[in-house]
Design an enzyme around this catalytic site. Structure first.
Site, PDB file in Angstrom:
ATOM      1  CB  SER A 127      -0.698  -0.168   1.224  1.00  0.00           C
ATOM      2  OG  SER A 127      -1.687   1.681   1.270  1.00  0.00           O
ATOM      3  N   GLY A 128       0.683   2.286  -1.068  1.00  0.00           N
ATOM      4  CA  GLY A 128       1.413   3.692  -0.858  1.00  0.00           C
ATOM      5  C   GLY A 128       2.679   3.093  -1.750  1.00  0.00           C
TER       6      GLY A 128
ATOM      7  CB  THR B 260      -4.014   3.898  -7.559  1.00  0.00           C
ATOM      8  OG1 THR B 260      -3.983   2.692  -6.658  1.00  0.00           O
ATOM      9  CG2 THR B 260      -4.911   4.922  -7.742  1.00  0.00           C
TER      10      THR B 260
ATOM     11  CG  ASN C 151      -1.882   5.648  -0.905  1.00  0.00           C
ATOM     12  OD1 ASN C 151      -1.467   6.641  -0.969  1.00  0.00           O
ATOM     13  ND2 ASN C 151      -2.063   4.996  -1.303  1.00  0.00           N
TER      14      ASN C 151
ATOM     15  CB  SER D 246      -5.012   4.391   0.719  1.00  0.00           C
ATOM     16  OG  SER D 246      -4.262   1.907   0.954  1.00  0.00           O
ATOM     17  CB  SER D 247      -6.568   1.455  -3.993  1.00  0.00           C
ATOM     18  OG  SER D 247      -6.032   2.118  -4.698  1.00  0.00           O
TER      19      SER D 247
HETATM   20  N1  LIG Z   1       5.081   7.805  -9.876  1.00  0.00           N
HETATM   21  C1  LIG Z   1       4.755   9.315  -8.619  1.00  0.00           C
HETATM   22  N2  LIG Z   1       5.362  10.615  -9.224  1.00  0.00           N
HETATM   23  C2  LIG Z   1       4.984  10.952  -8.322  1.00  0.00           C
HETATM   24  N3  LIG Z   1       4.049  10.660  -7.019  1.00  0.00           N
HETATM   25  C3  LIG Z   1       3.643   9.608  -6.908  1.00  0.00           C
HETATM   26  C4  LIG Z   1       3.731   8.281  -8.176  1.00  0.00           C
HETATM   27  N4  LIG Z   1       3.470   7.228  -7.708  1.00  0.00           N
HETATM   28  C5  LIG Z   1       2.760   7.792  -6.626  1.00  0.00           C
HETATM   29  N5  LIG Z   1       2.896   8.551  -6.504  1.00  0.00           N
HETATM   30  C6  LIG Z   1       2.207   9.073  -4.429  1.00  0.00           C
HETATM   31  O1  LIG Z   1       2.365   8.385  -4.178  1.00  0.00           O
HETATM   32  C7  LIG Z   1       0.947   8.368  -3.407  1.00  0.00           C
HETATM   33  C8  LIG Z   1       0.706   6.631  -3.564  1.00  0.00           C
HETATM   34  O2  LIG Z   1       0.823   5.368  -4.488  1.00  0.00           O
HETATM   35  P1  LIG Z   1      -0.769   5.215  -4.670  1.00  0.00           P
HETATM   36  O3  LIG Z   1      -2.186   5.858  -4.122  1.00  0.00           O
HETATM   37  O4  LIG Z   1      -0.380   5.117  -6.256  1.00  0.00           O
HETATM   38  O5  LIG Z   1       0.040   3.600  -4.364  1.00  0.00           O
HETATM   39  P2  LIG Z   1      -0.599   2.138  -3.774  1.00  0.00           P
HETATM   40  O6  LIG Z   1       0.565   2.064  -4.015  1.00  0.00           O
HETATM   41  O7  LIG Z   1      -1.998   2.521  -5.110  1.00  0.00           O
HETATM   42  O8  LIG Z   1      -1.256   2.535  -2.800  1.00  0.00           O
HETATM   43  P3  LIG Z   1      -2.811   1.090  -1.720  1.00  0.00           P
HETATM   44  O9  LIG Z   1      -2.270   0.276  -1.944  1.00  0.00           O
HETATM   45  O10 LIG Z   1      -3.142   1.521  -0.993  1.00  0.00           O
HETATM   46  O11 LIG Z   1      -3.697   1.735  -3.411  1.00  0.00           O
HETATM   47  C9  LIG Z   1      -0.092   8.503  -3.985  1.00  0.00           C
HETATM   48  O12 LIG Z   1      -1.197   9.990  -3.596  1.00  0.00           O
HETATM   49  C10 LIG Z   1       0.988  10.028  -4.759  1.00  0.00           C
HETATM   50  O13 LIG Z   1       0.967  11.406  -4.165  1.00  0.00           O
HETATM   51 MG   LIG Z   2      -4.032   1.879  -5.253  1.00  0.00          MG
END
Ligand SMILES: Nc1ncnc2c1ncn2[C@@H]1O[C@H](COP(=O)(O)OP(=O)(O)OP(=O)(O)O)[C@@H](O)[C@H]1O
Ligand SMILES: [Mg+2]
Length: 1137
Positions: A107-108, A112, A157, A160-161
């Site tokens: 997560s984070g 996404t 996060n 977070s999804s």
């Molecule tokens: N490539 C990127 N460039 C800039 N910021 C990023 C990038 N990827 C992620 N982030 C930052 O990290 C945060 C968390 O990313 P994200 O929501 O995609 O995580 P996740 O893997 O989907 O987590 P979860 O499993 O909780 O959904 C985003 O809100 C963003 O602020």
């Molecule tokens: Mg996500």
């Protein structure tokens, strides 16, 4: 813009871990850190992309970057998620392989974000057009909607999804997006009613309260203050860097783009509001007589408002919170709910309401973005599932989430590690096995149908009797105690008996990514996911279409006593389906790594990253990649793909595919260590070799494309040319036909002309000939005629000549005779002349002698004699000439020869007169007596009237008829005739002029030798008879009238009555006759004729003057008489013309 052409250009650290030297976990982490520090967040392990979350926005997602990575080979440019997206898209489009992008990480870690980057890249590079753009826009805009409702702030996060999302994007054969399908996996609905410390509820609640207008909030009966809602955690309501109000607008806009109707959006917001309201409903206990507690709604205002929002009857819902009806077979048992049960029911309703709303949203989005056509689609799946998570307090949701991640890791291991190694062995490639951790055993612990944790849970849930989380844990302790990845204090595994980190109510699982301690509390409930039927029925009764749709089981017609499948069962099934789905597609991995726990940029927590590298199996991944081959492909497609690089294999290789590939490699002089031949596949060790092949292929393709283009153009031009030629031939044929037709027509008309001319000419020639012939014939005839004529004339001439000759002879003879005669005559004349001359001379001589002798006597009478002789001679000649020129015997012939000498004038006139008289006498002598008498009368009339009376000339031509009445013949006058004893000399009708008025009355006028008789015109009775001797005179005018007055001798018997004034048309004849009788009669003197224009007439006693005047020819040509007075009668005579 600087464009790199190789991954190795300007490389920070090592872009592809496969190239890392030496390979160890430290160097791996060092490389990651080094790159992370230089903002290089992407690193490859072969075709797998490791993505480090930078926690800040980097300028590497610009449209320029998209263009840079577009249609470039994977290893050509520095690592990027775009390179992976491009690779996947191109192999989907060009090689017709369905793709899936598996994004994993805790997560984070940025899953996404990565999924959105992939989608935006694909949207940017695929086809364009109004319809395609709309589809793209809808696909992209589905993300904010789902994130608003399905994402929440967690400690790991901020976004977070809280659900799993798998989106299939569908493309047509050209690579244009057609639509998509979103599948969602188990929303973490417990978050609706309760959030761990430091976390928030789903974004939409905060967004609605912050971003909605006052008006909207009023309609939704909401307050902007978060603190007024029990379901919203207050300590972390505001998240830094998260603008809920702006995001709300984004979400509404996205909903509109995706295709939500205004009333649908309103319904959704009403449901969100209802959930908030539901959280505020509180219960108080009320003791019942049976000693049991019964719950009652504390403050009914929220309940009322909620019921108003959803159109639910308040009493129905209120009752559903207080009672629970249990149906068993034919029985219905209603039990009261105590306060905690009421709260449980309330929360269950809120969770169900929200999770069903979320599922409805997904369905609704799918309706909008679904591909229209049923034609075969190419599919690119993007899996963005909740990441592996370890919280302080992990419950059923984390268990499920981590199970899902476990499955994904399994797929990764299956496809990248195990499968690959097994393949080498299968293909007979020399291979030293590489050890790696296979998490299949953990998956088995969870999902095994007999003794898996989920099966145990289901079994426990379905078991009759008292079922609690403890009984479930007991069951686990019994069944899973031996499992090496299962830990529990109460398990038979004595290992954990003294493990104080493991509470008695918990169990621990050694996941691939670490150990997670799960609290058993709530597992059974959450798995059951029960909603009291009373509540679902109450919801179904709502006067709100969306709510009604969300609770179909509340319909009384659908009473189903069967338990619904448990949440765990459903999840396992859907994960199973997902895995099967993924296995059919070509996987592309993005392995997201979280650099720190602080959600902060620039911090690289080595231990955290090391842990992730470890559990993600990245090291093993590199090792397998390094030891193995970067690329493999069955011989057939390999030969098919690269056969154009070798002349021997192009265009067709007739032998087995493997031999073809061998020939190809040999021909391309690829070093032997760079590839190996498997049983059915060729294995290429280094990506560079693949690049080399691909590059050669690309060049070759360009050449081939040029060739194809050339051939195609040639073919097109040739076909065009042939078409033109054909057309030209057709056109030419038609033109020639036309031209020939024209020419023919021209020739024909010319021929006709020529023919007509020729015929004309021939005809003319013929005519000429005929004419000539005719002329010849005529000429012949003419010539013959002429000839004959000539002949005849010649003959005639000859004859004439003969005659002439004869005549000439005669003439000549005559001439001769004449000449002779004349000569003789001349001679005689000469002789006579001479003789005469002699005589003359002699006479002359004698005369001279005489004259000489008698000259003295001669002179006295010679003159008279000569004169007499001459006169005599002249007279002789005159008479002889007159005799020969005498005029005709007609008395009217006025001709008379001219007199020759003046002195003959008297004689000549006298002779003329004599001749005329003689001639007249001769003429008269031919007349009869009657005719003579007539002429005598006429003569007398002439004597009487000529030049005296103007009437006379007109009478000359009239014959004097005398008896105009034919008195002797006409029986009418027989009596009259007989009463006149004398022969009637003249009988005519005259007008007797009445003295009284001057008018005339007709009278018969008879003249005999002795008398003049006037008789009645009609009866013939004699009115007056005047003996001629009694007539004294007759008076007439000098004019053209026919009036005459017979004047009687005074004293005569007849004179008693007076004179007669008469008028007659035959006046001249009457007067002439009267006059002649007088002349003839010896006993009577001649009647006096008085011609005067004014004379007196005796009427009885009176004398009346008759006066003649010239008048206008009013009454035609006849004169009219008018009495002027007693003494004057005026006769108006028309002027003679
Ligand atoms: N490539 C990127 N460039 C800039 N910021 C990023 C990038 N990827 C992620 N982030 C930052 O990290 C945060 C968390 O990313 P994200 O929501 O995609 O995580 P996740 O893997 O989907 O987590 P979860 O499993 O909780 O959904 C985003 O809100 C963003 O602020
Ligand atoms: Mg996500």
């Amino acid at each position: 813009m600087e464009v790199k052409t190789s991954l190795l250009d300007n490389m920070i650290g090592v872009g592809d871990m496969v190239l890392l030297e030496p390979l160890s976990e430290d160097s791996f982490l060092e490389n990651l850190k080094n790159r992370f520090d230089h903002n290089e967040i992407y690193t490859y392990i072969g075709s797998v992309v490791i993505s480090m979350n930078p926690y800040r926005s980097l300028p590497i997602y610009t449209p320029d970057k998209v263009e840079e990575y577009r249609n470039r080979n994977f290893y050509e440019l520095s690592p990027h998620v775009y390179a992976l997206a491009d690779e996947a898209y191109r192999s989907l489009r060009d090689q017709d392989k369905d793709q899936c992008i598996l994004i994993t990480g805790e997560s984070g870690a940025g899953k996404t974000e990565a999924s959105k980057l992939v989608m935006s890249y694909v949207a940017a590079v695929c086809g364009k057009g109004q319809e395609v753009n709309k589809v793209k826009e809808q696909l992209l805009q589905s993300n904010p909607v789902l994130e608003a409702f399905g994402n929440a702030k967690t400690v790991r996060n901020d976004n977070s999804s809280r659900f799993g999302k798998y989106m299939d994007i569908e493309f047509d054969f050209k690579g244009d997006p057609l639509g998509g399908v979103v599948s969602n996996y188990l929303l973490e609905k417990s978050r609706v009613v309760k959030q761990p410390r430091g976390e928030r509820n789903f974004h939409i609640f905060y967004q609605l309260l912050s971003g909605a207008s006052d008006d909207t909030l009023k309609k939704l009966k909401l307050d902007r203050d978060f603190s007024k809602y029990n379901y919203l955690s207050l300590d972390s309501a505001a998240v830094s860097g998260l603008d809920d109000a702006a995001n709300f607008r984004t979400v509404r806009n996205a909903m509109q783009i995706v295709g939500f109707m205004t009333d649908e959006v309103q319904s959704v917001l009403e449901l969100v509001a209802a959930v908030l309201k539901l959280g505020n409903i509180e219960f108080k206990p009320e003791s019942r007589c049976n000693g049991m507690d019964e719950s009652r709604v504390k403050d009914k205002n929220d309940l009322k408002e909620m019921c108003e929002l959803l159109g639910i009857e308040q009493a129905v819902l209120e009752r559903a919170f207080s009672y629970r009806t249990v149906e068993a077979k034919m029985e219905k048992v209603s039990t009261t709910l105590n306060v905690s049960q009421a709260y449980y029911a309330r929360d269950a309703l809120a969770k169900n309401l929200y999770s069903r709303l979320f599922s409805w949203l997904v369905t609704r989005i799918n309706e909008s973005i679904r591909a229209g056509t049923k034609a075969r689609h190419k599919v690119m799946g993007v899996l963005d599932i909740y990441g592996f998570e370890i919280f302080e307090d992990n419950s059923f949701e984390q268990f499920i989430i981590n199970y899902c991640n476990e499955k994904l890791q399994q797929i990764f291991i299956e496809l990248t590690l195990r499968e690959e190694q097994e393949e080498y062995v299968r293909e007979g490639i020399e291979w030293t096995n590489i050890e790696y951790f296979n998490n299949a055993v953990i998956c088995d612990l969870i999902e095994n149908n007999q003794n898996g944790i989920l099966a145990m849970l289901d079994e426990e849930c379905l078991r009759p009797g008292t079922v609690t989380d403890e009984t479930f844990l007991d069951k686990l302790n019994t069944v899973c105690a031996e499992h090496q990845h299962f830990e529990s204090r109460l398990s038979k595994n004595s290992k954990f008996l003294n493990d104080h980190s493991l509470p008695h109510t918990c169990f621990r699982i050694q996941h691939y990514a670490g150990k997670v301690l799960y609290r058993a509390e709530g597992f059974v409930d959450k798995n059951n996911d029960l909603l009291y039927r009373d509540l679902s029925q109450a919801m179904y009764k709502a006067n709100h279409s969306l709510i009604k749709q969300l609770f179909p089981e509340g319909s009384p017609s659908k009473v189903n006593l069967k338990r619904p499948p448990t949440a765990g069962f459903q999840f396992k099934a859907s994960v199973g389906t997902l895995m099967r789905n993924l296995q059919t597609k070509n996987p592309n991995y993005i392995r997201c790594v979280k650099p720190n726990d602080k959600k902060a940029a620039h911090i690289f927590t080595e231990s955290l990253v090391r842990h992730q590298v470890h559990y993600l199996g990245l090291m093993e991944n590199v090792r397998v990649r390094r030891a193995g081959y970067a690329f493999r492909q069955p011989y057939e497609p390999c030969l098919e793909r690269y056969k154009m690089l070798c002349k021997k294999t192009w265009p067709h290789w007739r032998g087995p595919a493997r031999e073809g590939v061998e020939v190809l490699m040999e021909d391309l002089q690829v070093p032997a260590e760079e590839f190996s031949y498997g049983r059915s596949k060729i294995f290429i060790r280094n990506p560079r070799t693949l690049f080399f092949l691909e590059e050669r292929r690309r060049q070759c393709l360009q050449d081939l494309a040029t060739l194809i283009q050339k051939i195609y153009r040639g073919w097109k031009c040739r076909s065009h040319f042939l078409l033109l030629k054909k057309s030209q031939i057709v056109v030419a044929a038609w033109y020639r036909r036309y031209a020939q037709q024209k020419k023919y027509q021209k020739i024909k008309s010319a021929t006709t002309v020529v023919q007509s001319y020729t015929r004309g000419w021939q005809a003319r020639k013929l005519l000429r000939e005929l004419k000539y012939q005719k002329r010849c014939e005529e000429a012949v005839t003419t010539i013959a005629a002429y000839w004959h004529g000539t002949q005849a004339r010649m003959e005639l001439r000859r004859l004439k000549q003969d005659v002439r000759n004869k005549h000439a002879v005669t003439v000549i003879w005559a001439f001769w005779q004449g000449t002779k005669a004349r000569r003789e005559l001349r001679q005689l004349k000469e002789a006579a002349r001479n003789k005469h001359a002699v005589s003359v001379i002699w006479a002359g001589w004698q005369g001279t002698k005489v004259r000489r002798e008698y000259r003295k006597f001669f002179r006295a009478n010679a003159g008279k004699k000569i004169y007499d002789f001459t006169i005599q001679r002249i007279m002789q000649k005159y008479f002889l000439g007159l005799k020969s020129n005498m005029p005709s015997m007609s008395p009217t012939d006025k001709n008379w020869p001219d007199r020759p000498y003046l002195f003959l004038d008297g004689v000549h006139t006298e002779l003329r007169r004599i001749f005329h008289h003689w001639r007249c006498k001769k003429y008269r002598s031919q007349f009869t007596e009657e005719k003579k008498a007539v002429y005598e009368e006429k003569l007398e009339a002439s004597e009487l009237f000529k030049d005296k009376k103007a009437l006379y000339p007109s009478s000359v031509s009239q014959p004097f008829k005398g008896d105009y009445l034919e008195i002797s013949k006409n029986p009418k006058y027989q009596k009259l005739n007989s009463s006149v004893d004398e022969k009637v000399l003249l009988a005519d009708v005259v007008n007797k002029i009445n003295r009284a008025n001057g008018k005339g009355s007709a009278r018969l006028f008879l003249l005999t030798k002795k008398s003049v008789v006037l008789a009645d015109h009609k009866t013939g009775q004699i009115k007056a008879s005047v003996p001629l001797p009694e007539l004294a005179s007759v008076s007439v005018s000098s004019q053209t009238d026919g009036f005459f007055a017979l004047k009687l001798k005074e004293g005569s018997a007849s004179a008693v009555k007076g004179d007669f004034l008469l008028s007659s048309e035959h006046l001249i004849e009457i007067i002439t006759k009267l006059h002649r009788i007088g002349a003839k009669a010896a006993d009577r003197e001649q009647l006096n004729l008085d011609i005067s224009d004014e004379f007196l007439v005796q009427f009885k006693q009176d004398k009346v003057c008759v006066k003649f005047i010239q008048g206008s020819p009013k009454n035609g040509n006849s004169a009219s008489c008018k009495r002027k007075n007693n003494r004057l009668l005026e006769v108006s005579v028309p002027t003679s013309p």
